[in-house]
Design an enzyme around this catalytic site. Sequence first.
Site, PDB file in Angstrom:
ATOM      1  N   ASN A   1      10.736 -18.423  -6.119  1.00  0.00           N
ATOM      2  CA  ASN A   1      10.435 -18.112  -7.455  1.00  0.00           C
ATOM      3  C   ASN A   1      11.432 -17.692  -8.409  1.00  0.00           C
ATOM      4  OD1 ASN A   1       8.546 -17.490  -9.397  1.00  0.00           O
ATOM      5  ND2 ASN A   1       7.561 -15.662  -8.573  1.00  0.00           N
TER       6      ASN A   1
ATOM      7  N   ARG B   1       5.991  -8.422   6.993  1.00  0.00           N
ATOM      8  CA  ARG B   1       5.574  -9.457   5.850  1.00  0.00           C
ATOM      9  C   ARG B   1       6.252 -10.757   5.682  1.00  0.00           C
ATOM     10  NH1 ARG B   1       2.156  -9.012   2.309  1.00  0.00           N
ATOM     11  NH2 ARG B   1       3.506  -8.798   0.461  1.00  0.00           N
TER      12      ARG B   1
ATOM     13  N   ASP C   1       1.480  -1.331  -3.307  1.00  0.00           N
ATOM     14  CA  ASP C   1       2.821  -2.176  -3.076  1.00  0.00           C
ATOM     15  C   ASP C   1       3.777  -0.977  -4.092  1.00  0.00           C
ATOM     16  OD1 ASP C   1       5.203  -3.743  -3.109  1.00  0.00           O
ATOM     17  OD2 ASP C   1       4.192  -5.687  -3.716  1.00  0.00           O
TER      18      ASP C   1
ATOM     19  N   TRP D   1      13.155  -4.424  -9.749  1.00  0.00           N
ATOM     20  CA  TRP D   1      11.895  -4.607 -10.281  1.00  0.00           C
ATOM     21  C   TRP D   1      10.809  -4.759  -9.144  1.00  0.00           C
ATOM     22  CZ3 TRP D   1       8.644  -9.004  -9.318  1.00  0.00           C
ATOM     23  CH2 TRP D   1       7.532  -9.069 -10.280  1.00  0.00           C
TER      24      TRP D   1
ATOM     25  N   HIS E   1       7.054  -2.055  -4.161  1.00  0.00           N
ATOM     26  CA  HIS E   1       7.777  -2.966  -4.732  1.00  0.00           C
ATOM     27  C   HIS E   1       9.398  -2.357  -4.806  1.00  0.00           C
ATOM     28  CE1 HIS E   1       8.216  -6.759  -7.171  1.00  0.00           C
ATOM     29  NE2 HIS E   1       7.379  -7.186  -6.165  1.00  0.00           N
TER      30      HIS E   1
ATOM     31  N   GLU F   1      -2.097 -11.539   3.044  1.00  0.00           N
ATOM     32  CA  GLU F   1      -2.425 -11.463   1.619  1.00  0.00           C
ATOM     33  C   GLU F   1      -2.796 -12.799   0.919  1.00  0.00           C
ATOM     34  OE1 GLU F   1       1.351 -10.725  -0.603  1.00  0.00           O
ATOM     35  OE2 GLU F   1       0.490 -10.132  -2.519  1.00  0.00           O
TER      36      GLU F   1
ATOM     37  N   GLU G   1       3.360  -0.777   0.922  1.00  0.00           N
ATOM     38  CA  GLU G   1       4.278  -1.782   1.015  1.00  0.00           C
ATOM     39  C   GLU G   1       5.718  -1.633   0.390  1.00  0.00           C
ATOM     40  OE1 GLU G   1       2.495  -5.444  -0.512  1.00  0.00           O
ATOM     41  OE2 GLU G   1       4.310  -6.203  -0.716  1.00  0.00           O
TER      42      GLU G   1
ATOM     43  N   ARG H   1      -5.732  -4.539  -2.353  1.00  0.00           N
ATOM     44  CA  ARG H   1      -4.493  -3.913  -3.014  1.00  0.00           C
ATOM     45  C   ARG H   1      -4.821  -3.251  -4.434  1.00  0.00           C
ATOM     46  NH1 ARG H   1       1.281  -6.510  -4.436  1.00  0.00           N
ATOM     47  NH2 ARG H   1       0.313  -6.585  -6.725  1.00  0.00           N
TER      48      ARG H   1
ATOM     49  N   GLU I   1       8.758  -8.899   2.732  1.00  0.00           N
ATOM     50  CA  GLU I   1       8.281 -10.282   2.048  1.00  0.00           C
ATOM     51  C   GLU I   1       9.604 -11.031   1.500  1.00  0.00           C
ATOM     52  OE1 GLU I   1       5.754  -8.878  -1.184  1.00  0.00           O
ATOM     53  OE2 GLU I   1       7.317  -8.634  -2.647  1.00  0.00           O
TER      54      GLU I   1
ATOM     55  N   TYR J   1       4.600  -2.467 -12.102  1.00  0.00           N
ATOM     56  CA  TYR J   1       4.433  -3.585 -11.475  1.00  0.00           C
ATOM     57  C   TYR J   1       2.928  -3.826 -10.979  1.00  0.00           C
ATOM     58  CZ  TYR J   1       4.011  -6.247  -7.349  1.00  0.00           C
ATOM     59  OH  TYR J   1       3.682  -7.463  -6.272  1.00  0.00           O
TER      60      TYR J   1
HETATM   61  O1  KDG Z   1       7.828 -13.492  -6.270  1.00  0.00           O
HETATM   62  C1  KDG Z   1       7.621 -12.398  -6.143  1.00  0.00           C
HETATM   63  C2  KDG Z   1       6.436 -11.925  -5.815  1.00  0.00           C
HETATM   64  O2  KDG Z   1       5.926 -12.685  -5.018  1.00  0.00           O
HETATM   65  C3  KDG Z   1       6.127 -10.645  -5.333  1.00  0.00           C
HETATM   66  O3  KDG Z   1       6.569  -9.761  -6.481  1.00  0.00           O
HETATM   67  C4  KDG Z   1       4.729 -10.164  -5.162  1.00  0.00           C
HETATM   68  O4  KDG Z   1       5.463  -8.216  -4.301  1.00  0.00           O
HETATM   69  C5  KDG Z   1       4.734  -9.091  -4.308  1.00  0.00           C
HETATM   70  C6  KDG Z   1       3.237  -9.151  -3.430  1.00  0.00           C
HETATM   71  O5  KDG Z   1       3.271  -8.319  -2.564  1.00  0.00           O
HETATM   72  O6  KDG Z   1       2.676  -9.967  -3.380  1.00  0.00           O
HETATM   73 MG    MG Z   2       5.162  -7.006  -2.560  1.00  0.00          MG
END
Ligand code: KDG
Ligand code: MG
Length: 402
Positions: free
Chosen positions: A37, A283, A210, A402, A212, A339, A236, A147, A262, A159
Amino acid sequence: MKITDARVIVTCPGRNFVTLKIETDQGVYGIGDATLNGRELAVVSYLRDHLAPCLIGRDPRRIEDIWQYGYRGAYWRRGPVTMAAIAAVDTALWDIKAKMAGMPLYDLLGGKSRDGVMVYGHANGADLEQTVDEVGRYIGMGYKAIRAQSGVPGLKDAYGVGRGTMYYEPADAALPTETVWDTRKSLNFVPKLFEKLRATYGFDHHLLHDGHHRYTPMEAANLGKALEPYQLFWLEDCTPAENQEAFKLVRQHTTTPLAVGEIFNTIWDCKDLIQNQLIDYIRCTVVRAGGITHLRRIADFAALYQVRTGSHGATDLSPVTMGAALHFDTWVPNFGIQEYMRHTPETDEVFPHAYSFADGYLHPGDAIGHGVDIDETIAARYPYKPAYLPVARLEDGTLWNW
Ligand code: KDG
Ligand code: MG
């Protein structure tokens, strides 16, 4: 048997996807996802200019050897670009092998360990009330796990809150959007959201959240503790995981289960977190972590420590990754959850797939291979469009996670 072609296809049916198609002299082909991404074209070049030419003439049945060739052979190891490219090759080769065997991929991996893959959907709203309603809507659709992310009072963008609800897409602009974050406001609000969710819907459904990567370790510990009464399935990315030691502090303070990984690319990124039992769910998914070959290694290692899988499945993971992940999830003994952020109808049309959703579970389908294809004619209607993830700054302008 020989690889005759390895082609990169870029398409943007609402969002960008990079797909690798490997063809063989026996007419069987395989498909792999290479989408990263906001950095898509870096992987396109890695594949097109560097890795694909090395594949021509190789025996596609030698999946392990080709994986090692991509990983050790480059000299430069790891990293999201390299590992997405290796993952695409690996996924396409497993697809080919399963097609040659005449089996769905889960059968080739060792067969079904379960009848369905429990997924979690994304409920999000601009404020608490809207988010509570959204969770209700997901419960109505049959989801067992949801979620919840909500707009935070006093913050313009939080977010996980998008313009649409079914197809929330964070990569939203040709240059990164700037958002503002304040941890205190979030910490004041998030426990109230989950208190309300449990008061409204009870404790029968799994709820997830999440962070994040936005909290410091102590703030994350504080949040985990505050959420304990609401019995989350997981919290998460509560703090950045580059320094894996940081999770010791979080872990000492809370029994809220933790999920991380992730943005990890290899087993080395997860090693300390798993080995020290600092997390409950890992993840990593197919495209981020070197394909089926490497993901399997991560999952087996995690099993030693009773860490279960919880593969990333946001919209930037293409249906190809989703299909391959579902076969993996169907087989992997230490499965936790998957997910599932739905793709748009345009994306689903470009990537015809055998998987389907019913009653809170995804099913990979019984097609041979991983069951996902690409329609190149439809894909060609959607040329690449630059799109970036947002960045976040604190209220004083400091760049944040972010
Ligand atoms: O490309 C970034 C997204 O995949 C991410 O922000 C999504 O954190 C995410 C999630 O848990 O799905
Ligand atoms: Mg995430």
